[in-house]
Design a protein around this motif. Structure first.
Motif, PDB file in Angstrom:
ATOM      1  N   VAL A 241       0.838  -1.212   0.000  1.00 42.53           N
ATOM      2  CA  VAL A 241       0.000   0.000   0.000  1.00 42.53           C
ATOM      3  C   VAL A 241       0.870   1.258   0.000  1.00 42.53           C
ATOM      4  O   VAL A 241       0.651   2.192  -0.780  1.00 42.53           O
ATOM      5  CB  VAL A 241      -0.948   0.007   1.221  1.00 42.53           C
ATOM      6  CG1 VAL A 241      -1.460   1.419   1.525  1.00 42.53           C
ATOM      7  CG2 VAL A 241      -2.133  -0.912   0.973  1.00 42.53           C
ATOM      8  N   MET A 242       1.887   1.271   0.852  1.00 35.49           N
ATOM      9  CA  MET A 242       2.736   2.468   0.928  1.00 35.49           C
ATOM     10  C   MET A 242       3.625   2.600  -0.299  1.00 35.49           C
ATOM     11  O   MET A 242       3.872   3.718  -0.773  1.00 35.49           O
ATOM     12  CB  MET A 242       3.564   2.442   2.214  1.00 35.49           C
ATOM     13  CG  MET A 242       4.291   3.749   2.505  1.00 35.49           C
ATOM     14  SD  MET A 242       3.216   5.223   2.529  1.00 35.49           S
ATOM     15  CE  MET A 242       2.281   4.923   4.009  1.00 35.49           C
TER      16      MET A 242
ATOM     17  N   LEU B  24      -6.524   9.189   2.613  1.00 38.82           N
ATOM     18  CA  LEU B  24      -7.306   8.403   1.671  1.00 38.82           C
ATOM     19  C   LEU B  24      -7.460   6.972   2.147  1.00 38.82           C
ATOM     20  O   LEU B  24      -6.733   6.510   3.042  1.00 38.82           O
ATOM     21  CB  LEU B  24      -6.686   8.420   0.286  1.00 38.82           C
ATOM     22  CG  LEU B  24      -5.396   7.627   0.041  1.00 38.82           C
ATOM     23  CD1 LEU B  24      -5.281   7.290  -1.435  1.00 38.82           C
ATOM     24  CD2 LEU B  24      -4.171   8.435   0.469  1.00 38.82           C
ATOM     25  N   THR B  25      -8.426   6.278   1.549  1.00 35.62           N
ATOM     26  CA  THR B  25      -8.654   4.854   1.794  1.00 35.62           C
ATOM     27  C   THR B  25      -8.107   4.082   0.602  1.00 35.62           C
ATOM     28  O   THR B  25      -8.298   4.473  -0.539  1.00 35.62           O
ATOM     29  CB  THR B  25     -10.157   4.556   1.966  1.00 35.62           C
ATOM     30  OG1 THR B  25     -10.637   5.238   3.125  1.00 35.62           O
ATOM     31  CG2 THR B  25     -10.401   3.068   2.144  1.00 35.62           C
ATOM     32  N   VAL B  26      -7.424   2.968   0.879  1.00 36.80           N
ATOM     33  CA  VAL B  26      -6.869   2.120  -0.171  1.00 36.80           C
ATOM     34  C   VAL B  26      -7.539   0.759  -0.071  1.00 36.80           C
ATOM     35  O   VAL B  26      -7.396   0.053   0.935  1.00 36.80           O
ATOM     36  CB  VAL B  26      -5.344   1.980  -0.028  1.00 36.80           C
ATOM     37  CG1 VAL B  26      -4.789   1.117  -1.149  1.00 36.80           C
ATOM     38  CG2 VAL B  26      -4.671   3.338  -0.011  1.00 36.80           C
ATOM     39  N   ASN B  27      -8.267   0.372  -1.091  1.00 40.52           N
ATOM     40  CA  ASN B  27      -8.964  -0.908  -1.090  1.00 40.52           C
ATOM     41  C   ASN B  27      -8.018  -2.048  -1.491  1.00 40.52           C
ATOM     42  O   ASN B  27      -7.060  -1.818  -2.230  1.00 40.52           O
ATOM     43  CB  ASN B  27     -10.152  -0.870  -2.052  1.00 40.52           C
ATOM     44  CG  ASN B  27     -11.262   0.019  -1.516  1.00 40.52           C
ATOM     45  OD1 ASN B  27     -11.674  -0.124  -0.365  1.00 40.52           O
ATOM     46  ND2 ASN B  27     -11.730   0.945  -2.323  1.00 40.52           N
TER      47      ASN B  27
ATOM     48  N   LYS C 251      -9.757  -6.401   3.556  1.00 43.66           N
ATOM     49  CA  LYS C 251     -10.339  -5.114   3.956  1.00 43.66           C
ATOM     50  C   LYS C 251      -9.407  -3.976   3.568  1.00 43.66           C
ATOM     51  O   LYS C 251      -8.231  -4.191   3.262  1.00 43.66           O
ATOM     52  CB  LYS C 251     -10.618  -5.096   5.463  1.00 43.66           C
ATOM     53  CG  LYS C 251      -9.405  -5.416   6.305  1.00 43.66           C
ATOM     54  CD  LYS C 251      -9.729  -5.566   7.782  1.00 43.66           C
ATOM     55  CE  LYS C 251     -10.097  -4.257   8.428  1.00 43.66           C
ATOM     56  NZ  LYS C 251      -9.841  -4.251   9.885  1.00 43.66           N
ATOM     57  N   ALA C 252      -9.940  -2.782   3.594  1.00 49.49           N
ATOM     58  CA  ALA C 252      -9.197  -1.597   3.147  1.00 49.49           C
ATOM     59  C   ALA C 252      -8.197  -1.121   4.202  1.00 49.49           C
ATOM     60  O   ALA C 252      -8.318  -1.416   5.394  1.00 49.49           O
ATOM     61  CB  ALA C 252     -10.170  -0.478   2.817  1.00 49.49           C
ATOM     62  N   ALA C 253      -7.214  -0.365   3.732  1.00 45.66           N
ATOM     63  CA  ALA C 253      -6.297   0.362   4.612  1.00 45.66           C
ATOM     64  C   ALA C 253      -6.565   1.856   4.451  1.00 45.66           C
ATOM     65  O   ALA C 253      -7.132   2.289   3.455  1.00 45.66           O
ATOM     66  CB  ALA C 253      -4.849   0.060   4.231  1.00 45.66           C
ATOM     67  N   VAL C 254      -6.149   2.624   5.435  1.00 38.58           N
ATOM     68  CA  VAL C 254      -6.194   4.084   5.304  1.00 38.58           C
ATOM     69  C   VAL C 254      -4.766   4.618   5.366  1.00 38.58           C
ATOM     70  O   VAL C 254      -3.878   3.983   5.941  1.00 38.58           O
ATOM     71  CB  VAL C 254      -7.051   4.755   6.408  1.00 38.58           C
ATOM     72  CG1 VAL C 254      -8.505   4.332   6.286  1.00 38.58           C
ATOM     73  CG2 VAL C 254      -6.518   4.438   7.803  1.00 38.58           C
TER      74      VAL C 254
ATOM     75  N   VAL D 233       3.702  10.291   6.661  1.00 44.69           N
ATOM     76  CA  VAL D 233       2.507   9.536   6.278  1.00 44.69           C
ATOM     77  C   VAL D 233       2.680   8.077   6.695  1.00 44.69           C
ATOM     78  O   VAL D 233       3.797   7.559   6.714  1.00 44.69           O
ATOM     79  CB  VAL D 233       2.242   9.608   4.752  1.00 44.69           C
ATOM     80  CG1 VAL D 233       1.842  11.008   4.341  1.00 44.69           C
ATOM     81  CG2 VAL D 233       3.452   9.144   3.956  1.00 44.69           C
ATOM     82  N   PHE D 234       1.573   7.429   7.041  1.00 42.55           N
ATOM     83  CA  PHE D 234       1.668   6.018   7.397  1.00 42.55           C
ATOM     84  C   PHE D 234       0.371   5.284   7.110  1.00 42.55           C
ATOM     85  O   PHE D 234      -0.715   5.867   7.135  1.00 42.55           O
ATOM     86  CB  PHE D 234       2.090   5.831   8.860  1.00 42.55           C
ATOM     87  CG  PHE D 234       1.138   6.366   9.896  1.00 42.55           C
ATOM     88  CD1 PHE D 234       0.248   5.524  10.555  1.00 42.55           C
ATOM     89  CD2 PHE D 234       1.145   7.712  10.244  1.00 42.55           C
ATOM     90  CE1 PHE D 234      -0.613   6.007  11.521  1.00 42.55           C
ATOM     91  CE2 PHE D 234       0.292   8.209  11.214  1.00 42.55           C
ATOM     92  CZ  PHE D 234      -0.602   7.344  11.858  1.00 42.55           C
ATOM     93  N   SER D 235       0.521   3.997   6.785  1.00 38.78           N
ATOM     94  CA  SER D 235      -0.639   3.144   6.556  1.00 38.78           C
ATOM     95  C   SER D 235      -1.199   2.702   7.895  1.00 38.78           C
ATOM     96  O   SER D 235      -0.461   2.489   8.863  1.00 38.78           O
ATOM     97  CB  SER D 235      -0.229   1.923   5.721  1.00 38.78           C
ATOM     98  OG  SER D 235       0.888   1.271   6.289  1.00 38.78           O
ATOM     99  N   ASN D 236      -2.530   2.571   7.942  1.00 34.29           N
ATOM    100  CA  ASN D 236      -3.168   2.194   9.201  1.00 34.29           C
ATOM    101  C   ASN D 236      -4.462   1.441   8.929  1.00 34.29           C
ATOM    102  O   ASN D 236      -4.921   1.362   7.787  1.00 34.29           O
ATOM    103  CB  ASN D 236      -3.424   3.436  10.062  1.00 34.29           C
ATOM    104  CG  ASN D 236      -3.376   3.134  11.549  1.00 34.29           C
ATOM    105  OD1 ASN D 236      -3.178   1.995  11.959  1.00 34.29           O
ATOM    106  ND2 ASN D 236      -3.569   4.145  12.363  1.00 34.29           N
TER     107      ASN D 236
END
Length: 262
Positions: free
Chosen positions: A37-38, A258-261, A242-245, A158-161
């Motif tokens: 994702v990142m 943003l949301t990443v599906n 499920k999605a990440a933000v 920035v970080f994925s969560n």
């Protein structure tokens, strides 16, 4: 697994956890998804072509995120110009040698797949030596102490969560208000995932109408539960699809980007 007792981890992101057996589930996405994702965000959204990585090679979480970010970024066409390691986040406080090597490689982005205490120190030392490129990481950044320790050095990171308290869904906002009223602070992703793990079990009990382990397991496998951190469906390894933000530190606060599906 041996006793046939269903288990769900709220926050274990290492891929090997659920491979123990078919009674083991998790409420969080796994590191391979998070690292990718990142990598996608850096390449596609920030439009950056080179990156450096600094990670703890003694910790499977950090090491896994570093490897998946590197693989994802290179697959897209990006170049990892420096891949630096240290050992033991609990005791390491000086990262100047690794950061000096990274600065010399002139990356456009710095990926720090480490926990918030180390990240704060790493970014303070990076900024002090003039390494001012954008930086990011994974869910290990998710703590109010990141800003308390790192101050201005972590601004813009920035970080994925797994969850954002700014998600506008009524279900999430009801949870955020109730949690904040009880604990005096907004919930982080770990609170949301623990709440979802509990909700998944309760939903499985109701669906199964039984307290037998195999019945609960089967109900969990086929769930369509909607939680605080998103809608749940499990893959063959009982990992949620499920999605990440992606969140950013802005004016000292975590802000939703943003949301990443999947």
């Amino acid at each position: 697994q041996a006793a046939g007792v269903p288990m769900i981890s709220p926050t274990s992101t290492n891929a090997g956890v659920t491979l123990i057996g078919d009674y083991i589930f998790r409420a969080c996405f796994i590191d391979s998804f998070q690292g990718t994702v990142m990598a996608n965000y850096v390449w596609n959204t920030l439009k950056l072509k080179t990156a450096a990585v600094l990670y703890d090679n003694g910790n499977d979480y950090n090491k896994g995120l570093a490897e998946f970010f590197k693989a994802g970024f290179e697959k897209l066409g990006g170049k990892i110009v420096s891949y630096e390691a240290f050992t033991d986040e609990a005791t390491t406080v000086d990262y100047k040698a690794q950061l000096t090597n990274i600065k010399a490689a002139n990356p456009e982005f710095l990926y720090l797949p480490n926990y918030y205490g180390s990240v704060a120190l790493q970014l303070k030392q990076a900024r002090d030596m003039g390494l001012n490129v954008p930086a990011g990481g994974g869910d290990g950044w998710d703590s109010a102490d990141l800003v308390k320790i790192g101050g201005a050095a972590v601004e813009g990171g920035v970080f994925s969560n797994h969850f954002s308290k700014d998600d506008p869904s009524p279900k999430t906002q009801t949870f955020v208000k109730a949690y904040t009223a009880k604990y005096g602070a907004a919930p982080d992703s770990f609170a949301a995932l623990a709440y979802d793990a509990t909700g998944l079990f309760l939903d499985a009990f109701k669906t199964a109408g039984s307290i037998k382990g195999s019945d609960i397991r089967d109900a969990m496998k086929n769930t369509s539960f909607v939680g605080i951190s998103g809608a749940y469906k499990f893959d063959a390894n009982r990992d949620p699809i499920k999605a990440a933000v992606i969140l950013q530190i802005k004016n000292g606060q975590q802000t939703f980007l943003l949301t990443v599906n999947p």
